[in-house]
Design a protein around this motif. Structure first.
Motif, short mmCIF file in Angstrom:
data_model
loop_
_atom_site.label_atom_id
_atom_site.label_comp_id
_atom_site.label_asym_id
_atom_site.label_seq_id
_atom_site.Cartn_x
_atom_site.Cartn_y
_atom_site.Cartn_z
N HIS A 1 0.75 -1.25 -0.02
CA HIS A 1 0.15 -0.08 0.19
C HIS A 1 0.88 1.20 -0.14
CE1 HIS A 1 -3.52 -2.20 0.51
NE2 HIS A 1 -2.83 -3.05 1.63
N ASN B 1 -12.84 4.17 -3.28
CA ASN B 1 -11.42 4.28 -3.77
C ASN B 1 -10.71 3.05 -4.40
OD1 ASN B 1 -8.30 5.07 -3.42
ND2 ASN B 1 -9.53 6.75 -2.91
N LYS C 1 -5.82 0.80 -2.21
CA LYS C 1 -5.39 1.94 -0.97
C LYS C 1 -5.66 1.37 0.39
CE LYS C 1 -5.47 6.70 -0.21
NZ LYS C 1 -6.02 7.89 -0.28
N TYR C 2 -6.74 0.54 0.70
CA TYR C 2 -6.97 0.20 1.90
C TYR C 2 -7.00 -1.26 2.22
CZ TYR C 2 -8.80 4.84 2.05
OH TYR C 2 -8.69 6.31 2.11
N ASP D 1 -11.56 9.73 2.65
CA ASP D 1 -10.45 9.29 1.66
C ASP D 1 -9.17 9.75 2.58
OD1 ASP D 1 -9.16 7.64 -0.06
OD2 ASP D 1 -9.03 9.34 -1.99
N PHE E 1 -4.19 3.59 5.62
CA PHE E 1 -4.70 2.25 4.95
C PHE E 1 -5.16 1.19 5.99
CE2 PHE E 1 -0.11 0.96 5.43
CZ PHE E 1 -0.18 -0.19 5.74
#
Ligand SMILES: [Zn+2]
Ligand SMILES: [Zn+2]
Length: 648
Positions: A313, A433, A437-438, A468, A472
């Motif tokens: 990430h 998103n 990213k997470y 956002d 993460f």
């Protein structure tokens, strides 16, 4: 009949579908003139949007953030139009509204000089006077790209091609001979942009990356009224006097050196002293709050970051030592966060419920590979040191420990004098998103965010929501601060993490003998020392509070024959841990005092014949002015008393 629910609760009925500006004109000419954009069912829309069904209808004027952004964005089009009129060969990049105005990036041979900016400003005045109507139109992606190619606008072609992938029509705005690729919204006419000022022209890389070409960025601001512009310009002048990036260099708190690199400030002795004072104090206060101090390495093998998720990430944000893709060789990375290192302290042996909460603190130096375009003095840097900490806890301890983290941060920010200007942001993930990213599932995020919302409500924290903006691995409470120019950054953060403990196998044995996974809080207490120093310089315009001043007392002898007496005084002050120095330069006493004032020292004392005879000193405090004659012991008592009270 279409019903519009207005912001004041009234309902406006219209016969048939009509554009928003038409409806606002019916409501009132004053509002029509002030309108910048509208919110339809909470969504920001252009004034030209046709309203064809029942909705919530809110008119945004310059007084609202949405209105300001629309106004400034229109002003940026006027700027671009003026530049194209005067320099037809200039290529257009982007021209967004920002927090306190707008900018436009141009590809021109060399940055605009002040003289050229004046010319551009004069041309903009003409465009405003011409009162040109703005029109919106759409093209298919293919037509749009072809149109921009024909206009020879390579940056716009690049932007357009990215949007074209979605297959949706591409929006343009046109005013007279000038057309720009643009999603809007915009004002109706250039005539409304009554007062504006071009502020500066600086280099900026296309898309903020030094791999790309350097463009010329013109910063500017605009207002509906001349008086508002004047007030803003005055405030910017005041800001310049406090700007840490200028003042901090002048007062020799820090510097930057080309051969070391951008975002890698060299902290000079004065700055280092302030950071040392802060750091010792923070470590002591944290230990009183039950923190165990740790000291862990600054680099680790790629394998650690694979477990923590940073490799998946955060790879772009790390400085890598070795080839990240060659698995046959060892590869290291400088740490961007302390978490995976501090967890090893917890993992040193099997833990039980009795060991929790475990509060780990570290004065930790971190490295983040950010674009050089983002760098700013001590606020945006690539290497920084923070008051880092991780709490490993049982789920039932979460609220209590979160509360203590918040109280600790407030206590520290309050003591240094920054708390009163802080705001709180609840930073959440963005379910829409890109999945990269997470970590974790939507259910896990919901649980973490719901828990955090409940805690914040219990604690009565007033916050804004930042979508956002999460880490993460979990949601954050970010304590935000604005620099002198209004640019906001995070000063302190407290984060709830229900995911990473599993990755590291951090189970503890619970009271019933079963293995359980703990929660983790990632937090800072005073945050990043470099950033805090920057904000302190700006807050106090370089005049540090007595307890933080790198030099607290300057001793000024009138003549050399007073030096022995001064040395005796200095020894007494130093014995009491007061930071002082003797100005024994061969200068006039007036010059020495002027310098002490310019260096923004909290206290200076002069020693002449009379002082030596009477065993006194003449004391001046920056805060209270001339304090007159004082015996040495009384001066010491006063200083110690003020420091104990941590006076500003
Ligand atoms: Zn635009
Ligand atoms: Zn962490």
């Amino acid at each position: 009949m279409i019903k519009l629910k207005l912001k004041d609760g009234n309902v406006k009925a219209i016969e048939a579908a009509a554009p928003a500006y038409e409806i606002i004109r019916q409501i009132g000419m004053g509002l029509y003139k002030a309108a910048c954009c509208v919110k339809i069912n909470g969504e920001v829309k252009d004034l030209r949007t046709v309203v064809d069904s029942d909705c919530d209808f809110e008119v945004c004027t310059f007084d609202s953030i949405e209105g300001k952004k629309t106004f400034w964005h229109t002003a940026s089009h006027i700027l671009a139009q003026a530049v194209k009129r005067l320099y037809p060969e200039a290529k257009l990049a982007i021209g967004p509204a920002i927090d306190n105005g707008f900018y436009y990036d141009f590809d021109v041979e060399k940055p605009f000089t002040q003289e050229e900016l004046d010319k551009i400003e004069a041309e903009m005045k003409k465009i405003v006077k011409e009162g040109i109507a703005l029109e919106q139109f759409e093209r298919s992606p293919e037509e749009a790209v072809a149109k921009l190619r024909e206009a020879d606008e390579p940056y716009k072609v690049e932007l357009c091609e990215e949007h074209a992938d979605k297959g949706e029509p591409i929006s343009f705005y046109k005013q007279g001979e000038f057309t720009d690729l643009c999603a809007g919204p915009h004002l109706m006419s250039t005539a409304s942009v009554k007062a504006f000022k071009l502020l500066s022209c600086t280099g900026a890389y296309w898309r903020g990356s030094e791999k790309n070409k350097m463009l010329s960025r013109v910063y500017a601001t605009a207002y509906p009224k001349a008086a508002e512009l004047e007030a803003d310009l005055k405030q910017r002048e005041d800001a310049k006097l406090r700007d840490h990036n200028k003042l901090g260099r002048e007062l020799e708190y820090f510097t930057t050196v080309d051969v070391i690199g951008q975002g890698l400030p060299v902290i000079l002795p004065k700055g280092a002293r302030v950071i040392q004072i802060l750091q010792r104090w923070v470590e002591d206060v944290e230990q009183k709050h039950g923190y165990l101090l740790t000291k862990t390495p600054y680099i680790a093998k790629r394998e650690l970051y694979k477990i923590s998720g940073h490799w998946d990430h955060y790879l772009d944000g790390m400085f890598i030592l070795g080839d990240p893709y060659d698995e046959t060789k060892e590869c290291f990375a400088l740490r961007p966060m302390t978490c995976p290192f501090q967890y090893q302290v917890y993992l040193n042996r099997q833990r039980s419920y009795r060991d929790l909460p475990m509060r780990l603190g570290e004065t930790s130096t971190l490295f983040r590979k950010e674009d050089s375009g983002e760098m700013h003095g001590l606020i945006r840097v690539r290497q920084f040191t923070i008051s880092e900490g991780h709490l490993v806890l049982r789920p039932d301890q979460l609220e209590e420990e979160f509360k203590d983290c918040l109280e600790l941060a407030k206590e520290m920010l309050g003591t240094v004098g920054l708390l009163e200007d802080c705001t709180f942001r609840f930073s959440q993930w963005d379910p829409a998103n890109p999945k990269n990213k997470y970590e974790g599932t939507a259910e896990q995020w919901k649980e973490a965010q719901d828990t955090m919302a409940k805690i914040l409500d219990h604690l009565g924290v007033e916050y804004t929501v930042g979508i956002d903006e999460a880490a993460f691995y979990g949601p954050k409470l970010d304590i935000q601060y604005k620099n002198v120019y209004g640019k906001e950054d995070t000063l302190v953060t407290i984060q709830i993490d229900m995911l990473l403990a599993q990755r590291f196998g951090m189970e503890y044995i619970d009271a019933d003998g079963t293995k359980k996974l703990p929660y983790i809080i990632h937090r800072t207490s005073l945050g990043c020392y470099e950033r805090t120093l920057a904000y302190l310089i700006e807050k106090y315009a370089g005049a540090m509070p007595l307890w933080l001043a790198p030099e607290q007392v300057r001793i000024v002898p009138v003549a050399d024959r007073h030096l022995d007496y001064c040395r005796d005084l200095a020894a007494k002050l130093e014995a009491a841990n007061i930071r002082c120095s003797i100005d024994d330069r061969a200068e006039k006493v007036g010059k020495k005092i002027r310098d002490a004032r310019l260096e923004k020292l909290p206290v200076w004392v002069t020693v002449g014949d009379r002082e030596v005879e009477t065993s006194t000193v003449s004391v001046t405090s920056r805060r209270e002015g001339d304090l007159g004659s004082m015996v040495q012991g009384a001066l010491l008592d006063k200083l110690l008393d003020d420091i104990a009270k941590k006076v500003r």
